[in-house]
Design an enzyme around this catalytic site. Sequence first.
Site, PDB file in Angstrom:
ATOM      1  N   ASP A  13       0.837  -1.188   0.000  1.00 25.34           N
ATOM      2  CA  ASP A  13       0.000   0.000   0.000  1.00 25.34           C
ATOM      3  C   ASP A  13       0.878   1.247   0.000  1.00 25.34           C
ATOM      4  O   ASP A  13       1.850   1.338   0.762  1.00 25.34           O
ATOM      5  CB  ASP A  13      -0.894  -0.032   1.247  1.00 25.34           C
ATOM      6  CG  ASP A  13      -1.794   1.174   1.355  1.00 25.34           C
ATOM      7  OD1 ASP A  13      -2.691   1.316   0.508  1.00 25.34           O
ATOM      8  OD2 ASP A  13      -1.600   1.967   2.296  1.00 25.34           O
TER       9      ASP A  13
ATOM     10  N   GLU B  88       1.715  -0.443  -5.042  1.00 26.00           N
ATOM     11  CA  GLU B  88       0.781   0.623  -5.359  1.00 26.00           C
ATOM     12  C   GLU B  88       1.681   1.840  -5.549  1.00 26.00           C
ATOM     13  O   GLU B  88       2.149   2.430  -4.568  1.00 26.00           O
ATOM     14  CB  GLU B  88      -0.216   0.853  -4.221  1.00 26.00           C
ATOM     15  CG  GLU B  88      -1.231   1.920  -4.568  1.00 26.00           C
ATOM     16  CD  GLU B  88      -2.211   2.206  -3.432  1.00 26.00           C
ATOM     17  OE1 GLU B  88      -3.383   2.478  -3.734  1.00 26.00           O
ATOM     18  OE2 GLU B  88      -1.793   2.155  -2.256  1.00 26.00           O
TER      19      GLU B  88
END
Length: 754
Positions: free
Chosen positions: A393, A429
């Site tokens: 993330d 990401e």
Amino acid sequence: MSSAAEQEAERGVGRPVPQREGHRELNGRRGPRAGPGAVRPAVWPGAPTPLGARFRVGPDGVAGTNFALWAGGAESVELCLFDTAGTETRLALVELTHEIWHGFVPGVRPGQRYGYRVHGRWDPWTGARWNHSKLLLDPYARAVDGDFALPPQVYGHVRDWPQQQVADTVRDDRDSAPYVPKGVVVHDDDDWADDRRPKTPWADSVIYELHVRGFTKRHPGIPEELRGTYAGLAHPAALDHLVRLGVTAVELLPVHQFAHEDHLLRRGLRNYWGYNSIGYFAPHAAYSASGTAGQQVGEFKRMVRALHAAGIEVILDVVYNHTAEAGERGPTLSLRGIDNKGYYRLQSDARRYADYTGCGNTLHVVQPQVLRLITDSLRYWVTEMGVDGFRFDLAAALARSMHDVDMLSPFLAVIAQDPVLRRVKLIAEPWDVGRGGYQVGAFPPLWTEWNDRYRDAVRDFWRGALPDVRDLGYRLSGSSDLYAWGGRRPYASINFVTAHDGFTLRDLVSYERKHNEANGEGNRDGTDDNRSWNCGVEGETDDPRVNALRRRQLRNLLTTLLVSTGVPMLVAGDEMGRTQGGNNNAYCQDGEVGWVDWSLLDEPGPRGLLELARRLVALRHRHPVLRRRAFFSGRAQRADGLRDLAWFTARGSEMTERDWYAPTSTLGLYLSGRDIPGRDAFGAPVVDDSFLIVLHAGSRPTGFVVPGAPWGEGYEVVVDTALEDQAGVAGRVHRGGVEVRVGARSVQVLRVTG
């Protein structure tokens, strides 16, 4: 404090006196301590490594647990042991080796609950936030018992201080132990000898993003007591759906122990997605059906084994960019109280946190102890928990050196050389919320990336918003403009149309505006850039024409994703038309909005969509031309002029430079199966069928001239999204050079037959 005094406090002048030992307690109350008659365990020196609590055999064969905690600037550390009644016994760790406090406690066995109290200066103005009144979770705890409720007592400062602008500088001396979860000693005795990892090559992968709780909570085939748990995901009913769909990996939304934010708890909500980690070694206890005193660890391992036995890899969505302690007004749960300056990025005003995540804090990955925490955690989940990869993330936040994103950063360098981590699947990401944080296409070899440019181009094409098809051409063929450098391959692109964050696939064709009222934030949360089209009506409707068009658009989006070059990622429930009622930020919707609705399969439309998804995934698995390991060259490989990749207009002519810049709603993509680079496992050339894929986003049917020789003598229709039932394509074959009818807003996948 007067207004002028408040302003001075903000500048660091006339600040409140730090409360140290001997200063007044604010409604102070000590937790239960061992009574005067209790026998205090001995603390032997133990060892500084490994970090955390490790049960083992000590000197003279005595069983016990070694405790080791990095706390660089601390003055002293107390280990706190809790019995079943909550009685606390405090033991001083007096051994200090390379900033690690450690000790071996004989007789402490698996199941023992524990925490730490760390002593040091309280001076937030310089970044020092030690407060020994707060029980702290071991960053290396393998299991966590209890939940974070966040009452005022768990804050290191006085949360409700009248002058809120300086509240974080006033120490709260109330004991937090009764209100916070405890770490649990766990015995690691599993060698995984009976496990067989699938080791699916990247190019052959099909990823399925799911939430452990949301995927299983309403599944009728899973026993009620197992729904919402790791055991539920390991149940044959859950595995059957994944196997029949044909996915090769599940990407689990965060399963590290996480906490719920205070602003959600105040509104009667919870953090559902889990992007608020506080325990990087502990599987989230609330997803355990077997117990939280260490049983969650074994349950998680059994889930991984079951998925592996079904041929499915396990990828974890991990949040190492920030923690649940938030900004300076957040709770003191672990790292902040252990060594605030050692773990977090601070601003030049050390009272404040650098925030590249939008969550209040950012871990300082440049610091060796933080880098060690992250890499130790990653290796643990691979070697001792059996997982096969990670999706990071806001990975750009991890790649920052002192300030800017740096692809030579310590984090990326350590991953690249680590003998364990460089072998697993790594997904970035590739952005964060800081300046220069958007890094799509920039991560080095070994890494794959969520490709949001694929998402945007495909959405825009099917809603009729692309000015031309140049960008779409790159996205369908592997995004060579982003990834054809440094030895990267087409599978560096993780292609997705939807993800957990944003509209579901069904909502993408049913809503043009977000409807997040249930989140309690006045519909201000979530993006307004949805690139969606509601097909003429906002939300659910009984209009049969609108619903038929929406079903067709679902088939178009799904087909486009699964025939594109790169690695496709599906989101749980999209294959059967799951809806969130237009909520594009369901992070706090732990209920029917966020859970997969399996009753959809009682309806013919969702069943048909699921069958199409299975058909497309199976087609992808059968044909290597759809999952290439090298980029297309676009050049003729043989004398007949046929190339490995060619683009056609609806007239049947190859695209010219002018065609790429002209508005169009129709595009033909030819993939040659005879010119696939590489060889199979036995050294033979890889040869496959060739395919012509026709995408038509126009509102009316169109004619499309399928190319003749040398491209193909005949074309068999494999998929036609204009049809509700794909059985209707059986036997449809077209001769090369003839014009075929393509339905309004539809995709045809045709296999070359000669």
